[in-house]
Design a protein around this motif. Sequence first.
Motif, PDB file in Angstrom:
ATOM      1  N   GLN A 189      43.285  53.756  40.147  1.00 12.45           N
ATOM      2  CA  GLN A 189      43.950  53.116  41.282  1.00 12.45           C
ATOM      3  C   GLN A 189      45.179  52.348  40.828  1.00 12.45           C
ATOM      4  O   GLN A 189      46.233  52.380  41.474  1.00 12.45           O
ATOM      5  N   ALA A 190      45.050  51.622  39.722  1.00 17.71           N
ATOM      6  CA  ALA A 190      46.147  50.804  39.202  1.00 17.71           C
ATOM      7  C   ALA A 190      45.927  50.606  37.711  1.00 17.71           C
ATOM      8  O   ALA A 190      44.787  50.637  37.226  1.00 17.71           O
ATOM      9  N   SER A 191      47.008  50.390  36.974  1.00 12.68           N
ATOM     10  CA  SER A 191      46.878  50.212  35.527  1.00 12.68           C
ATOM     11  C   SER A 191      48.001  49.348  34.996  1.00 12.68           C
ATOM     12  O   SER A 191      49.054  49.198  35.625  1.00 12.68           O
ATOM     13  N   ASN A 192      47.755  48.778  33.825  1.00 12.05           N
ATOM     14  CA  ASN A 192      48.768  48.036  33.093  1.00 12.05           C
ATOM     15  C   ASN A 192      48.548  48.314  31.608  1.00 12.05           C
ATOM     16  O   ASN A 192      47.682  49.128  31.257  1.00 12.05           O
ATOM     17  N   PRO A 193      49.284  47.709  30.692  1.00 12.61           N
ATOM     18  CA  PRO A 193      49.101  48.039  29.272  1.00 12.61           C
ATOM     19  C   PRO A 193      47.728  47.686  28.714  1.00 12.61           C
ATOM     20  O   PRO A 193      47.352  48.200  27.652  1.00 12.61           O
ATOM     21  N   ALA A 194      46.960  46.855  29.395  1.00  6.15           N
ATOM     22  CA  ALA A 194      45.680  46.410  28.859  1.00  6.15           C
ATOM     23  C   ALA A 194      44.486  47.207  29.379  1.00  6.15           C
ATOM     24  O   ALA A 194      43.548  47.497  28.641  1.00  6.15           O
ATOM     25  N   PHE A 195      44.484  47.558  30.668  1.00  4.19           N
ATOM     26  CA  PHE A 195      43.305  48.196  31.245  1.00  4.19           C
ATOM     27  C   PHE A 195      43.675  48.991  32.489  1.00  4.19           C
ATOM     28  O   PHE A 195      44.778  48.874  33.031  1.00  4.19           O
ATOM     29  N   ARG A 196      42.709  49.809  32.933  1.00  2.69           N
ATOM     30  CA  ARG A 196      42.851  50.593  34.155  1.00  2.69           C
ATOM     31  C   ARG A 196      41.779  50.177  35.156  1.00  2.69           C
ATOM     32  O   ARG A 196      40.653  49.860  34.780  1.00  2.69           O
ATOM     33  N   VAL A 197      42.146  50.212  36.427  1.00  2.00           N
ATOM     34  CA  VAL A 197      41.224  49.927  37.525  1.00  2.00           C
ATOM     35  C   VAL A 197      40.995  51.236  38.276  1.00  2.00           C
ATOM     36  O   VAL A 197      41.953  51.889  38.683  1.00  2.00           O
ATOM     37  N   PHE A 198      39.719  51.610  38.456  1.00  2.45           N
ATOM     38  CA  PHE A 198      39.387  52.892  39.060  1.00  2.45           C
ATOM     39  C   PHE A 198      38.943  52.741  40.512  1.00  2.45           C
ATOM     40  O   PHE A 198      38.346  51.726  40.888  1.00  2.45           O
ATOM     41  N   TYR A 199      39.238  53.776  41.302  1.00  2.00           N
ATOM     42  CA  TYR A 199      38.655  53.841  42.632  1.00  2.00           C
ATOM     43  C   TYR A 199      37.137  53.854  42.516  1.00  2.00           C
ATOM     44  O   TYR A 199      36.579  54.429  41.573  1.00  2.00           O
ATOM     45  N   GLY A 200      36.478  53.211  43.486  1.00  2.00           N
ATOM     46  CA  GLY A 200      35.029  53.142  43.477  1.00  2.00           C
ATOM     47  C   GLY A 200      34.456  53.462  44.843  1.00  2.00           C
ATOM     48  O   GLY A 200      34.891  54.405  45.503  1.00  2.00           O
ATOM     49  N   ALA A 201      33.496  52.649  45.270  1.00  2.00           N
ATOM     50  CA  ALA A 201      32.851  52.857  46.562  1.00  2.00           C
ATOM     51  C   ALA A 201      32.775  51.531  47.298  1.00  2.00           C
ATOM     52  O   ALA A 201      32.342  50.519  46.725  1.00  2.00           O
ATOM     53  N   SER A 202      33.201  51.533  48.556  1.00  5.86           N
ATOM     54  CA  SER A 202      33.010  50.337  49.370  1.00  5.86           C
ATOM     55  C   SER A 202      31.582  50.332  49.905  1.00  5.86           C
ATOM     56  O   SER A 202      30.949  51.381  50.046  1.00  5.86           O
ATOM     57  N   VAL A 203      31.070  49.136  50.187  1.00  4.72           N
ATOM     58  CA  VAL A 203      29.692  48.954  50.638  1.00  4.72           C
ATOM     59  C   VAL A 203      29.740  48.324  52.024  1.00  4.72           C
ATOM     60  O   VAL A 203      30.348  47.267  52.214  1.00  4.72           O
ATOM     61  N   LEU A 204      29.067  48.964  52.978  1.00  2.00           N
ATOM     62  CA  LEU A 204      29.177  48.563  54.375  1.00  2.00           C
ATOM     63  C   LEU A 204      28.049  47.653  54.838  1.00  2.00           C
ATOM     64  O   LEU A 204      27.828  47.509  56.054  1.00  2.00           O
ATOM     65  N   THR A 205      27.361  47.024  53.907  1.00  5.22           N
ATOM     66  CA  THR A 205      26.316  46.074  54.262  1.00  5.22           C
ATOM     67  C   THR A 205      26.176  45.052  53.139  1.00  5.22           C
ATOM     68  O   THR A 205      26.820  45.163  52.094  1.00  5.22           O
ATOM     69  N   TYR A 206      25.337  44.063  53.371  1.00  7.79           N
ATOM     70  CA  TYR A 206      25.088  43.012  52.386  1.00  7.79           C
ATOM     71  C   TYR A 206      23.631  42.570  52.521  1.00  7.79           C
ATOM     72  O   TYR A 206      23.128  42.455  53.653  1.00  7.79           O
ATOM     73  N   PRO A 207      22.933  42.362  51.392  1.00  4.27           N
ATOM     74  CA  PRO A 207      23.378  42.553  50.012  1.00  4.27           C
ATOM     75  C   PRO A 207      23.267  44.011  49.572  1.00  4.27           C
ATOM     76  O   PRO A 207      22.765  44.853  50.321  1.00  4.27           O
ATOM     77  N   LEU A 208      23.687  44.308  48.345  1.00  5.67           N
ATOM     78  CA  LEU A 208      23.692  45.667  47.836  1.00  5.67           C
ATOM     79  C   LEU A 208      22.285  46.264  47.798  1.00  5.67           C
ATOM     80  O   LEU A 208      22.111  47.473  47.979  1.00  5.67           O
ATOM     81  N   GLN A 209      21.278  45.423  47.589  1.00  6.98           N
ATOM     82  CA  GLN A 209      19.907  45.915  47.463  1.00  6.98           C
ATOM     83  C   GLN A 209      19.415  46.622  48.720  1.00  6.98           C
ATOM     84  O   GLN A 209      18.511  47.459  48.649  1.00  6.98           O
ATOM     85  N   VAL A 210      19.977  46.315  49.880  1.00  9.15           N
ATOM     86  CA  VAL A 210      19.518  46.950  51.127  1.00  9.15           C
ATOM     87  C   VAL A 210      20.397  48.120  51.532  1.00  9.15           C
ATOM     88  O   VAL A 210      20.144  48.752  52.556  1.00  9.15           O
ATOM     89  N   ALA A 211      21.436  48.400  50.742  1.00 16.20           N
ATOM     90  CA  ALA A 211      22.370  49.465  51.097  1.00 16.20           C
ATOM     91  C   ALA A 211      21.751  50.840  50.835  1.00 16.20           C
ATOM     92  O   ALA A 211      21.108  51.069  49.810  1.00 16.20           O
TER      93      ALA A 211
END
Length: 258
Positions: A212-234
């Motif tokens: 998704q975005a990067s700089n000289p130190a690291f890269r950020v990857f596309y992931g998954a959005s979560v449509l509820t809270y908390p993650l344990q009930v998703a």
Amino acid sequence: ETIFQVRSDDLDTVMSERTRPQDATIDVDGDGQKDADEPESPQESESTISLSSFATASGVDLTLGLNKAYGILFNLKLNPDVSSLSIAGMDLYLDTTSHVHYEVWAKPGLWQTVDDEANPNYMKDFYPVSHGTIQGKGLCTPTSTKTCDFATIPIRDFQKVAMLAANIKRLAVYVTLDSDDLIVKDHPGDGSEEGDLFNDGEDEAMDHSLVQASNPAFRVFYGASVLTYPLQVADPATDFRYNKGFLGRIWYRDSAIV
């Protein structure tokens, strides 16, 4: 230049005046012990620390291809010439100007990795990094991209997480609210299928399409959005939206790039 600069301009070193808590790291090599972080330099103090920042989007990208969610799961990956890096804070893009509850979790490796594919526990091994209440700054508009801002998590409320190239090059992150006010970015493709997310591994060609975005130190990857809270009930079948990107700013400190 806008305040959300993704180019090298955004990597300027800044001095944070916010009080920092005692550092904390996660067990990056799986040996059951929290790994030691790099020592502080003599000029650093408990109230002032030198950090760099990286925004995953800027300008018009903060107004196009957006969706809302409770949370997002995504991965960070060190670049090959970086030996270590510490994530020291995050700012979030919120569709509200109210105070909201937030949580940030991290674990070594990939968020997709689960022990039981038939009954996956995506929360397993995640380590709490920060939680509390922050005030949103609202959505950017085409006429306000130079003045709008992300919601700030105080540095003092964020436990620093170390990434060490010798032990781990990838860090999974889970950011969530208890309301669906987190703004996420759509992948420029169809953005609906799980697709190549599981190829976020050794295959650099596959990795490239998911960055998704990067700089000289690291890269950020596309992931998954979560449509509820908390993650344990998703339920991944109904509550995950794949190929979504984290929108916000990451505060960090890296080693010298070799």
